[in-house]
Design an enzyme around this catalytic site. Structure first.
Site, PDB file in Angstrom:
ATOM      1  CE  LYS A 186      -3.962  -0.605   0.239  1.00  0.00           C
ATOM      2  NZ  LYS A 186      -4.838  -0.910  -0.940  1.00  0.00           N
ATOM      3  CB  CYS A 386      31.269  -1.971  31.566  1.00  0.00           C
ATOM      4  SG  CYS A 386      31.330  -0.431  32.483  1.00  0.00           S
ATOM      5  CG  HIS A 526      31.055   0.272  27.425  1.00  0.00           C
ATOM      6  ND1 HIS A 526      30.135  -0.738  27.611  1.00  0.00           N
ATOM      7  CD2 HIS A 526      30.999   1.040  28.531  1.00  0.00           C
ATOM      8  CE1 HIS A 526      29.538  -0.574  28.772  1.00  0.00           C
ATOM      9  NE2 HIS A 526      30.042   0.490  29.360  1.00  0.00           N
ATOM     10  CD  GLU A 528      30.377  -2.327  24.309  1.00  0.00           C
ATOM     11  OE1 GLU A 528      31.520  -2.789  24.561  1.00  0.00           O
ATOM     12  OE2 GLU A 528      29.553  -2.021  25.193  1.00  0.00           O
TER      13      GLU A 528
HETATM   14  N1  GLN Z   1      27.155  -0.177  36.952  1.00  0.00           N
HETATM   15  C1  GLN Z   1      28.544  -0.162  36.761  1.00  0.00           C
HETATM   16  C2  GLN Z   1      29.147   1.207  37.039  1.00  0.00           C
HETATM   17  O1  GLN Z   1      28.467   2.184  37.037  1.00  0.00           O
HETATM   18  C3  GLN Z   1      28.918  -0.623  35.369  1.00  0.00           C
HETATM   19  C4  GLN Z   1      28.472   0.321  34.308  1.00  0.00           C
HETATM   20  C5  GLN Z   1      28.415  -0.309  32.946  1.00  0.00           C
HETATM   21  O2  GLN Z   1      28.429  -1.515  32.815  1.00  0.00           O
HETATM   22  N2  GLN Z   1      28.307   0.513  31.922  1.00  0.00           N
HETATM   23  O3  GLN Z   1      30.324   1.311  37.262  1.00  0.00           O
END
Ligand code: GLN
Length: 551
Positions: A186, A386, A526, A528
């Site tokens: 559509k 983390c 992180h 990633e």
């Molecule tokens: N909660 C944890 C901190 O604040 C890890 C944070 C996270 O995994 N981004 O240190």
């Protein structure tokens, strides 16, 4: 002067506006133009830092510490460039800036109004983000017709008028549903989106038609006539196996050259997408596959499972896999299942590797530690990110060092053994409820231990200075490994293989590993966020390689 391409969405959000923006950016870069990508998020939050990932998806972190909508991550993954936080505009930022200026007497004597003050602030920020680039692609979040988009569309239209002919191209990304009970594609919702855009004084120059199937001639004609544009500006974008296919498809449709022509520009070089094509082929038909279990928390939202909270981890695995001709199958596991039914831990044995991603708060923490204990003992490859590193340290303290009461103070403020504790400066911020943008955010470098697995993995991606090896990753956390416990943990065989030296000389642990394990590596960062297709992150590359080794 920078030329602008404005990408808006019609009908539905979440149909690939971000990926289209990123793909167009990649193509224009390939055609030889210095291109940047800007995201407008019309919500009133100052940034995405306080949004719930289960509703809004992952919070993306930039090198310069911005907490931003996940679309910026898509941009970086396609462009293979770091994009700064100034490339994200929210309604909250605009109003706050105008209000702050008003209080500071900047507009003394004037009535501060939507037009011109709010609009001018938007234009100023768009120009700041676009400067030093030949082309800026601006993605307007949500869909046309959302009340909150009005000021941004008005500002973009205003910039277009100021800059004159051939300064701006408008792209509408729309969706063509095929309702089951009708069985026909559509075009009506698209026609309505075109009309809504028209109400803002904008006529689309290009329409990207997302749908389950390719657009047929009948529907193409309808859209072309309704929008009054030539049929080669109506681009079919059917569902595909991998988002990384999209730049290849759009280039095949000649979108790059057509958009450039609309802006009065021509291609400067023939795009070279050969390597990209090879990686896409590897993603679509890999030589082998591995299964990775991601033991997380944010996996359910109402009746739906929200894996978007971990989108960058999933993409980082795909990038690493593509490079090694290895497909990735993800087994999403809610950590809480291990708390109620520990027998489920054996599911982890079926995986080739396990990831514990970042997270906050208490939910699922005990389940995550059970999973870590299981992979540690059973020598299953483990990557901790983390919170996944912090909990690995706590698990080791409890089960190897014998500190049975060990914990993170995020879970138990009065724990006997605070293996993970909060930084004193962070304590003050939490006490004054100062939550927004106050974590340890953005890129920090770490010195890595000689001959550690981390040093080996980062070879080629590290910097050597004064005989020391440095690596840099992005962060988003408040808590840290408590330095008081480092010697006790190391004594029992856990190796902290990288640390950051803070300005005051304090050492913050950034990496840990278990030398006796085939692959047990965790980081406070992180990684990633630094993975791109064609340029995978070293930790993910090493992890996928370890997952491929037959146990
Ligand atoms: N909660 C944890 C901190 O604040 C890890 C944070 C996270 O995994 N981004 O240190």
């Amino acid at each position: 002067m920078t030329k602008f391409i404005v990408v808006t969405g019609g009908v539905l959000s979440g149909v690939g506006k971000g990926v289209t923006t990123a793909s167009l950016g990649k193509i224009l870069k390939e055609h030889g133009y210095k291109t940047t990508l800007i995201k407008i998020d019309p919500y009133i939050n100052f940034d995405a830092g306080t949004l719930r990932p289960t509703e809004h998806g992952e919070v993306w972190v930039t090198d310069d510490g911005g907490e931003i909508d996940q679309d910026l991550g898509t941009y970086e993954r396609f462009m293979d460039e770091s994009i700064p936080k100034k490339n994200n505009l929210t309604t909250g930022q605009i109003y706050k800036a105008v209000m702050d200026k008003e209080r500071a007497g900047f507009y003394l004597g004037q009535t501060v109004q939507f037009v011109p003050h709010i609009i001018d602030e938007i234009k100023k920020r768009l120009k700041e983000a676009a400067c030093d680039h030949e082309i800026a692609i601006v993605e307007v979040g949500g869909t046309v017709g959302d009340y909150e988009n009005v000021p941004f569309l008005l500002a973009l239209k205003g910039l277009d008028r100021e800059m004159g002919a051939q300064s701006t191209a408008y792209v509408l990304v729309t969706y063509l549903p095929i309702p089951d009970h009708i069985g026909e594609m559509k075009t009506k919702p698209t026609q309505q989106a075109i009309r809504l855009l028209g109400q803002e004084g904008i006529l689309p120059d290009f329409i990207i038609c997302r749908a389950k199937y390719p657009l047929d001639a009948v529907r193409r004609k309808k859209i072309e006539e309704f929008a009054n544009i030539s049929s080669d500006h109506v681009i079919s974008a059917p569902d595909i196996e991998t988002i990384y296919q999209i730049p290849l498809d759009l280039e095949r449709e000649g979108l790059g050259v057509k958009v450039l022509a609309h802006l009065g520009l021509t291609s400067r070089k023939q795009p070279n997408l050969t390597q990209w094509q090879e990686l896409v082929t590897a993603i679509k038909s890999p030589e082998r596959r591995v299964t990775v279990a991601i033991v997380g928390k944010y996996l359910e939202s109402g009746d739906f499972s929200m894996t978007d909270s971990y989108v960058s981890i999933y993409q980082a695995l795909i990038h690493a896999g593509a490079q090694q001709n290895c497909g990735i199958t993800i087994n999403w596991i809610d950590a809480k299942t291990f708390e109620t039914d520990p027998s489920k831990l054996s599911e982890l044995a079926a995986a080739d590797g396990v990831i514990i991603p970042g997270g906050f708060g208490t939910a699922g923490v005990e389940g995550k530690m059970k999973a870590i204990e299981y992979v540690r003992i059973n020598k299953i490859p483990y990557l901790g990110l983390c919170y996944g590193m912090q909990l690995a340290a706590v698990e080791f303290a409890r089960n190897v060092c014998g500190f049975s009461q060990a914990n993170t103070t995020e879970v138990d403020k009065d724990t006997l053994h605070p293996i993970i504790d909060i930084l004193p400066t962070q304590k003050q911020l939490l006490e004054s409820s100062d939550y927004g943008g106050t974590m340890r955010l953005g890129s920090y470098s770490a010195v890595v231990k000689k001959e550690s697995s981390v040093e080996h993995l980062y070879q080629g991606a590290s910097v050597i200075k004064d005989g020391q090896t440095f690596v840099s990753e992005r962060h988003r956390h408040r808590y840290e490994v408590n330095p008081r416990y480092v010697p006790a943990l190391e004594d029992k065989g856990l190796s902290f293989s990288g640390y950051h030296v803070r300005e005051d000389g304090a050492k913050l642990m950034e990496f840990l590993e278990l030398p006796e394990h085939p692959f047990f590596i965790a980081t406070q960062a992180h990684p990633e966020f630094k993975s791109r297709l064609g340029n995978p992150n070293p930790l993910f590359a090493g992890f996928v390689k370890a997952c491929s080794v037959k146990r």
